[in-house]
Design a protein around this motif. Sequence first.
Motif, short mmCIF file in Angstrom:
data_model
loop_
_atom_site.label_atom_id
_atom_site.label_comp_id
_atom_site.label_asym_id
_atom_site.label_seq_id
_atom_site.Cartn_x
_atom_site.Cartn_y
_atom_site.Cartn_z
N MET A 19 -60.45 -64.23 1.81
CA MET A 19 -59.24 -64.64 0.90
C MET A 19 -59.92 -64.12 -0.45
SD MET A 19 -56.56 -65.79 0.76
CE MET A 19 -55.15 -66.34 -0.18
N GLU A 20 -61.26 -64.22 -0.92
CA GLU A 20 -61.69 -63.89 -2.19
C GLU A 20 -61.45 -62.53 -2.52
OE1 GLU A 20 -62.96 -65.66 -5.01
OE2 GLU A 20 -62.04 -67.61 -4.04
N GLU A 21 -61.64 -61.76 -1.35
CA GLU A 21 -61.56 -60.13 -1.44
C GLU A 21 -60.09 -59.80 -1.89
OE1 GLU A 21 -63.18 -58.56 2.02
OE2 GLU A 21 -65.31 -58.59 1.19
N ILE A 22 -59.29 -60.48 -1.30
CA ILE A 22 -57.90 -60.23 -1.43
C ILE A 22 -57.47 -60.54 -3.02
CG2 ILE A 22 -55.41 -61.06 -1.08
CD1 ILE A 22 -56.23 -61.11 1.93
N LYS A 23 -57.87 -61.39 -3.41
CA LYS A 23 -57.81 -62.06 -4.84
C LYS A 23 -58.42 -61.11 -6.00
CE LYS A 23 -58.23 -65.93 -7.78
NZ LYS A 23 -59.00 -67.40 -8.14
N ALA A 24 -59.74 -60.64 -5.55
CA ALA A 24 -60.39 -59.61 -6.31
C ALA A 24 -59.58 -58.38 -6.23
CB ALA A 24 -61.80 -59.27 -5.75
N LEU A 25 -58.96 -58.13 -5.05
CA LEU A 25 -58.34 -56.42 -4.88
C LEU A 25 -57.14 -56.69 -5.75
CD1 LEU A 25 -58.36 -53.99 -3.41
CD2 LEU A 25 -56.86 -55.09 -1.54
N THR A 26 -56.49 -57.74 -5.80
CA THR A 26 -55.18 -57.91 -6.36
C THR A 26 -55.48 -57.88 -7.83
OG1 THR A 26 -54.23 -59.27 -4.82
CG2 THR A 26 -52.94 -59.31 -6.88
N TRP A 27 -56.25 -58.60 -8.34
CA TRP A 27 -56.75 -58.45 -9.84
C TRP A 27 -57.13 -57.13 -10.39
CZ3 TRP A 27 -55.23 -61.26 -13.74
CH2 TRP A 27 -54.80 -62.68 -13.37
N GLY A 28 -57.95 -56.34 -9.46
CA GLY A 28 -58.63 -55.17 -9.79
C GLY A 28 -57.36 -54.09 -9.84
N VAL A 29 -56.25 -54.27 -8.80
CA VAL A 29 -55.10 -53.17 -8.95
C VAL A 29 -54.36 -53.52 -10.23
CG1 VAL A 29 -53.19 -52.62 -7.76
CG2 VAL A 29 -55.23 -52.75 -6.68
N LEU A 30 -54.16 -54.78 -10.52
CA LEU A 30 -53.49 -55.12 -11.80
C LEU A 30 -53.99 -54.82 -12.92
CD1 LEU A 30 -52.10 -58.77 -10.63
CD2 LEU A 30 -50.65 -56.66 -10.73
N ILE A 31 -55.28 -55.13 -13.05
CA ILE A 31 -56.15 -54.55 -14.34
C ILE A 31 -56.00 -52.90 -14.39
CG2 ILE A 31 -58.18 -54.36 -15.23
CD1 ILE A 31 -58.70 -57.40 -14.29
N ARG A 32 -56.08 -52.15 -13.44
CA ARG A 32 -55.96 -50.80 -13.39
C ARG A 32 -54.61 -50.58 -13.54
NH1 ARG A 32 -58.57 -46.19 -13.10
NH2 ARG A 32 -57.86 -44.54 -11.86
N LEU A 33 -53.60 -50.91 -12.95
CA LEU A 33 -52.17 -50.14 -13.19
C LEU A 33 -51.42 -50.75 -14.30
CD1 LEU A 33 -51.21 -49.78 -9.63
CD2 LEU A 33 -52.21 -48.23 -11.37
N ILE A 34 -51.63 -52.04 -14.69
CA ILE A 34 -50.69 -52.71 -15.66
C ILE A 34 -50.76 -51.85 -17.10
CG2 ILE A 34 -50.25 -54.77 -17.21
CD1 ILE A 34 -50.18 -56.24 -14.67
#
Length: 84
Positions: free
Chosen positions: A1-16
Amino acid sequence: MEEIKALTWGVLIRLIPGIIFSILLFAIFGSSFIIRIISIGSLLPAPLVAVIYSHERGLNEKFASVFVSVTIIIGMIAMLILIK
């Protein structure tokens, strides 16, 4: 679950920031060809070299691979939207 949260934040920080930058470019300069190319450049996916770096540094290679794959998929969709 932590990896999914980190993945989501990483993608958001990268694309927003790229999305915001693209919107600002279109608002200021219109939708000329060169502005579209610059916008596409701001939404490019994460480089595959991230997987190599994670291997060299002893980090989670699977996570880096999934991150690169997700940014490729989302980046391609965003680029297709910008091209139209």
